[in-house]
Design a protein around this motif. Structure first.
Motif, mmCIF file in Angstrom:
data_model
loop_
_atom_site.group_PDB
_atom_site.id
_atom_site.type_symbol
_atom_site.label_atom_id
_atom_site.label_comp_id
_atom_site.label_asym_id
_atom_site.label_seq_id
_atom_site.Cartn_x
_atom_site.Cartn_y
_atom_site.Cartn_z
ATOM 1 N N THR A 29 0.836 -1.192 0.000
ATOM 2 C CA THR A 29 0.000 0.000 0.000
ATOM 3 C C THR A 29 0.869 1.239 0.000
ATOM 4 N N ASP A 30 0.308 2.347 -0.463
ATOM 5 C CA ASP A 30 1.039 3.595 -0.368
ATOM 6 C C ASP A 30 1.047 4.059 1.092
ATOM 7 N N ARG A 60 1.171 -0.443 7.948
ATOM 8 C CA ARG A 60 0.614 -0.895 9.217
ATOM 9 C C ARG A 60 0.179 0.314 10.047
ATOM 10 N N GLY A 61 -0.968 0.230 10.668
ATOM 11 C CA GLY A 61 -1.574 1.382 11.321
ATOM 12 C C GLY A 61 -0.989 1.704 12.679
ATOM 13 N N ASP A 95 -0.159 -0.847 15.780
ATOM 14 C CA ASP A 95 -1.346 -1.633 16.127
ATOM 15 C C ASP A 95 -1.028 -3.094 16.405
ATOM 16 N N ASP A 96 0.016 -3.644 15.765
ATOM 17 C CA ASP A 96 0.315 -5.069 15.927
ATOM 18 C C ASP A 96 1.364 -5.341 17.009
ATOM 19 N N SER A 131 8.886 1.224 13.021
ATOM 20 C CA SER A 131 8.684 1.045 11.584
ATOM 21 C C SER A 131 9.729 1.777 10.766
ATOM 22 N N LEU A 132 10.221 2.910 11.261
ATOM 23 C CA LEU A 132 11.282 3.654 10.590
ATOM 24 C C LEU A 132 12.543 3.509 11.433
ATOM 25 N N GLY A 133 13.528 2.817 10.914
ATOM 26 C CA GLY A 133 14.740 2.513 11.661
ATOM 27 C C GLY A 133 14.918 1.009 11.762
ATOM 28 N N PHE A 134 15.829 0.591 12.602
ATOM 29 C CA PHE A 134 16.074 -0.837 12.767
ATOM 30 C C PHE A 134 16.554 -1.108 14.184
#
Length: 200
Positions: A29-30, A60-61, A95-96, A131-134
């Motif tokens: 998804t975008d 992912r929300g 959310d997950d 989500s952004l990074g590691f």
């Protein structure tokens, strides 16, 4: 598509980036994602800061990450030596995710010409997954220590030596309940740089 902001207001630096991606074969998804960084100089050589992110490249929300940091440093320790203390904390959400979604660390450094000594500790929760990074390894305590002796011997026989390095690094990783997972020790007893820039 993206927008970028970078500027300074007095002793405060501000940077921000927002990007929009489109759907591809590998991204279902975008998504719209962004990051903001604020850093303010305090005292004579120190700073406090904040970082925050939002969005997820997989769509992912509820994805976000945020946290403060502080760096206290001086270049006049014991007269003319450098010394710094850095501490940071982060929390993330999605959310997950469930469980411990936090991480924190502290670092003490003595980065000088003859001796370079560093002690670093990090604690990473088992559900810390921004989500952004590691994240190198979740659910761990990570401790590392480094002590390098770096003399400048000058000319040794026919060799004009600029500086030598005797490097020592130890890292240790344990789970959150204390059981060890891995350790590593590295040593380089001979590492010299000549005045020409060559090294052996």
């Amino acid at each position: 598509v993206g927008a970028k902001l970078n500027g300074r207001i007095g002793a405060t630096g501000i940077g921000a980036l927002v990007a929009r991606t489109g759907s591809t074969d590998t991204l279902a998804t975008d998504a719209t994602m962004g990051v903001v960084r604020v850093r303010r100089n305090i005292l004579e050589e120190s700073s406090v800061g904040f970082i925050g992110t939002f969005g997820d490249p997989l769509g992912r929300g509820g994805s976000w990450m945020a946290g403060p940091d502080v760096t206290l440093q001086t270049s006049r320790f014991r007269g003319d030596k450098n010394l710094s203390l850095n501490a940071w904390a982060l929390a993330t959400g999605r959310d997950d995710l469930s469980g411990d979604r936090t991480a924190a660390g502290v670092r003490v450094a003595y980065p000088n010409d003859l001796w370079e000594i560093t002690l670093d500790y990090r604690r990473i929760g088992e559900a810390f997954d921004p989500s952004l990074g590691f994240v190198p390894r979740p659910g761990v305590h990570m401790l590392s220590a480094e002590a390098n002796w770096q003399p400048r011997p000058g000319k040794v026989g026919p060799l004009p030596i600029r500086q030598c390095f005797w490097e020592n690094r130890l890292s240790y990783v344990a789970g959150l309940t204390g059981e060890w997972q891995s350790y590593r020790y590295f040593m380089a007893p001979i590492n010299c740089r000549l005045e020409s820039g060559d090294r052996f």
